[in-house]
Each structure stands twice: as structure tokens, then as C-alpha cells.
Scaffold this motif. Structure first.
Motif, PDB file in Angstrom:
ATOM      1  N   ASN A 187      -3.143  -2.085  -2.490  1.00 17.69           N
ATOM      2  CA  ASN A 187      -3.106  -0.979  -3.446  1.00 17.69           C
ATOM      3  C   ASN A 187      -4.028  -1.216  -4.650  1.00 17.69           C
ATOM      4  N   LYS A 188      -5.249  -1.651  -4.395  1.00 16.16           N
ATOM      5  CA  LYS A 188      -6.254  -1.908  -5.440  1.00 16.16           C
ATOM      6  C   LYS A 188      -5.870  -3.059  -6.358  1.00 16.16           C
ATOM      7  N   GLY A 189      -4.894  -3.861  -5.938  1.00 16.54           N
ATOM      8  CA  GLY A 189      -4.514  -5.027  -6.715  1.00 16.54           C
ATOM      9  C   GLY A 189      -3.176  -4.855  -7.397  1.00 16.54           C
TER      10      GLY A 189
ATOM     11  N   ASN B 218       0.820  -1.210   0.000  1.00 19.31           N
ATOM     12  CA  ASN B 218       0.000   0.000   0.000  1.00 19.31           C
ATOM     13  C   ASN B 218       0.856   1.262   0.000  1.00 19.31           C
TER      14      ASN B 218
ATOM     15  N   GLU C 205       2.994   1.227  -3.686  1.00 19.89           N
ATOM     16  CA  GLU C 205       2.165   1.230  -4.893  1.00 19.89           C
ATOM     17  C   GLU C 205       2.959   0.769  -6.122  1.00 19.89           C
TER      18      GLU C 205
ATOM     19  N   THR D  15      -1.854  -9.304  -3.800  1.00 17.76           N
ATOM     20  CA  THR D  15      -2.811  -9.305  -4.904  1.00 17.76           C
ATOM     21  C   THR D  15      -3.949  -8.310  -4.672  1.00 17.76           C
ATOM     22  N   SER D  16      -4.273  -8.052  -3.407  1.00 15.32           N
ATOM     23  CA  SER D  16      -5.362  -7.116  -3.116  1.00 15.32           C
ATOM     24  C   SER D  16      -4.871  -5.817  -2.487  1.00 15.32           C
TER      25      SER D  16
END
Length: 363
Positions: A314-316, A222, A225, A311-312
């Protein structure tokens, strides 16, 4: 290079770094990466983030290893000086009785007690004791004496383990190969990139608390990024007599790095399936470096890595895993072939050097 990896591994596995108590490993990695990176920082939770800038625009690539190891922590100190303890991470009860341990980062010696064999009933001799039934003896006769040694509730405990080379010196057995071998690889990666041109930006990350829920990776993902990530971890080798290798776990020691295509623990939690473009990147670099790559799926077998949390994050984040096989997982005698680890290094070095040459779209 292989000898440098071995010596770094010797030093790293000699440290105590149970999940939540990774400070010694964090300090070691910060000091080793500082002269090799453009910037090294440690976040509030202990994740080490080493940054190396490329010579032109390009994607941000995150390559990570976790710093923590499985072990125990002090649960209580009894009035008679014996210590009760909790597990931290996945340790088999079969490993407990009669083991030597180190307590705290100062490696205070202790023994997990075992009832004298001639005093055991036939039933006791056949039953595996749980952590709750075990205790640690530090040679003290009172709680006050134990506290005088500097031992406190919550202090980390690990199996005492020497660094043993097999007859084949490329084979090494000790504790915390998972995942100190890839901490050593990260150091070598930054050495390999000295004076080398590449596009974009490399984030070499050493995460905390992987063994207790993949905690550090999501924090780092996160914050950074990244455009994509490569997680470096170990993977169980199935080439022992007690495993039906080809049916259950077709991973061999000495046959090259492994790339788990899909993995996840029972119940569907912490599931990861490699991003298709990241798979292409890994396989292309393995081919260019003439490194054999063992592909595997491990769904429902209790295996997972930091990739499952990234995988999930920072929005993936497009993510894949490159792993070094090792036998005897989460034990004080984990066995690794340094040639497999060297293969991991060559693959990720190629990935960084060719960073940005692959479209990262899903289709």
C-alpha cells in the motif's frame, strides 16, 4: 488471562496448518473472533480480517499474526507404499530421522524412517540425511493402500508433537508456537477490548503463507490500507549453551517481549527497519505497562517477519514488530514462556486504546 492463552495455544498447536494448507487454523480463528469483532471476513487466499470499530475518528491500525507453520507436503507415493516428501518452510534436516508425523488435517500417523543403527556404516551414522533421502512409513504396503487412506500428492505433513508443560507451568513446549501463540494473543486482544473506548479502527489480521515468503501480509496490507501496523511474531531466544548470547543473540526467555529494531535475511532481501514513530509507540506502551522490552537487531541472520512485506505494501506502511521469545525454532519442541506472551498482549492492548495519540510522520 494467562490460562486462557495457554488453552487457546493448546488447541491451536494441535491443528495442522502448513503454509498453503491453513484451512483448519483459519476456521478456528474465524469462529473465535466472530463474537468479539464487529465484522470478520476471510479473503480468497485465507487471510482472516477481524474489524473492531472505535467510538470516534482516528487511524486504522493493523495488528497481525500469521497462521501457518513450517512442515512438509507429500511429494510422491511409491509403489511399495512409502511416501516421499518436500519441505514447506525452513526445517532443519537434523530434525528428520525417526520422527513421528501427522499427515493431512486428519492427522493420519506416519514415521520418518531411519535405518537400523546396527546396519549403518560409520559414515552413515555421522552424516545428516537430506529430505530427498528420507521417506515416511504409514504402515501400508502399496500406493493403492496409501491412497485408500485419503492421502494425496501435496497433502500437508507436520511433526507429531504433544503439548508439554515444564516443571514451571508457565513454560510450554510443542510444535508451531511460531506463530500460534500470537493467534491466541489476537483472540485475547479482542476480548480485552470489549466495552473499551478507543479512536479509529482496529484490524486484527491472521495472515497466510508467512513461512514461504511473507505472502499473506502484503495481500492484507494492500486491501486494508492501514495507517500503521504492528506485527506479532516469535523471535529466537539466544540463551542456550550452544549460542554466544551477548555477541550473537541477546534475547532471553522470560525477560519480556522483544522488539527487533532491524532484521533481514542474508543478501539484503526482506529487510525491515522499524518506523521511528512506531518504535516510540511500542516503547511508550511497554513503559506504561511496566513491561521489560528486549530490543535487538538481526540483520543477515535469516530472521524476518511479515513486517518486511508490509513496509512496501500500500505504498508503504509504518510498521514495527513485537515478538515473543522462543527456543528451538522451527522444531517440534519450541519452548515459550507465557509471561512474555502476556507482556505482548498488554503492549498491543495499550497501543489500540491510545490509537491516534501519536503523529505518524517520519520526522
Amino acid at each position: 488471562m494467562k490460562e486462557r492463552i495457554k488453552e487457546s495455544l493448546r488447541e491451536l498447536t494441535g491443528l495442522v496448518g502448513v503454509s498453503g494448507s491453513e484451512q483448519e487454523v483459519v476456521k478456528y480463528m474465524q469462529e473465535r473472533l466472530l463474537p468479539l469483532a464487529d465484522e470478520v471476513k476471510v479473503d480468497r487466499n485465507g487471510n482472516v480480517i477481524a474489524i473492531k470499530n472505535g467510538n470516534g475518528p482516528g487511524p486504522k491500525v493493523m495488528i497481525s499474526s500469521h497462521s501457518d507453520e513450517v512442515g512438509f507436503c507429500v511429494k510422491n507415493i511409491l509403489p511399495n507404499g512409502f511416501i516421499m516428501f518436500d519441505k514447506v518452510g525452513g526445517v532443519s534436516d537434523q530434525l528428520l530421522l525417526g520422527r513421528k508425523v501427522w499427515i493431512t488435517t486428519r492427522k493420519l500417523p506416519g514415521i520418518i524412517g531411519i535405518k537400523a543403527g546396527h546396519m549403518q556404516t560409520p559414515e552413515e551414522s555421522m552424516r545428516v540425511k537430506t529430505t530427498r533421502e528420507c521417506y515416511i512409513d504409514v504402515g501400508a504396503s502399496s500406493r493403492v493402500e496409501v491412497e485408500g487412506l485419503g492421502i494425496r500428492i501435496g497433502d500437508p505433513i507436520v511433526f507429531q508433537s504433544d503439548f508439554m508443560e515444564m516443571a514451571d507451568k508457565d513454560l510450554v513446549s510443542t510444535k508451531s508456537v511460531d506463530n500460534r501463540i500470537h493467534c491466541a494473543i489476537l483472540i485475547e486482544l479482542f476480548k480485552e477490548l470489549q466495552g473499551v473506548e478507543f479512536a479509529g479502527k482496529l484490524f486484527g489480521v491472521v495472515t497466510v503463507q508467512e513461512e514461504v515468503g511473507l505472502q499473506g501480509a502484503v495481500m492484507a496490507g494492500n486491501a486494508i490500507e492501514p495507517d500503521y501496523a504492528i506485527v506479532l511474531d516469535t523471535i529466537p531466544a539466544g540463551d542456550t549453551p550452544d549460542i554466544d548470547t551477548e555477541i550473537s543473540l541477546p534475547v532471553y526467555l522470560g525477560a519480556g517481549p522483544a522488539c527487533p529494531i532491524a532484521d533481514g535475511v542474508r543478501g539484503g532481501m526482506a529487510f525491515n527497519y522499524i518506523h521511528p514513530k512506531v518504535r516510540e509507540i511500542v516503547e511508550e506502551q511497554a513503559m506504561k505497562a511496566s513491561i521489560p522490552l528486549q530490543t535487538i537487531t538481526l540483520i543477515g541472520d535469516g530472521y524476518t517477519t511479515d513486517a518486511a512485506s508490509l513496509t512496501s505494501a500500500n505504498k508503504g506502511i509504518p510498521v514495527g514488530v513485537v515478538a515473543t521469545p522462543r527456543r528451538y525454532s522451527h522444531s517440534p519442541v519450541e519452548l515459550v514462556n507465557l509471561n512474555d506472551a502476556l507482556g505482548v498482549l498488554k503492549i498491543v492492548t495499550g497501543i489500540v486504546i491510545e490509537n491516534g495519540m501519536k503523529d505518524l510522520s517520519f520526522i
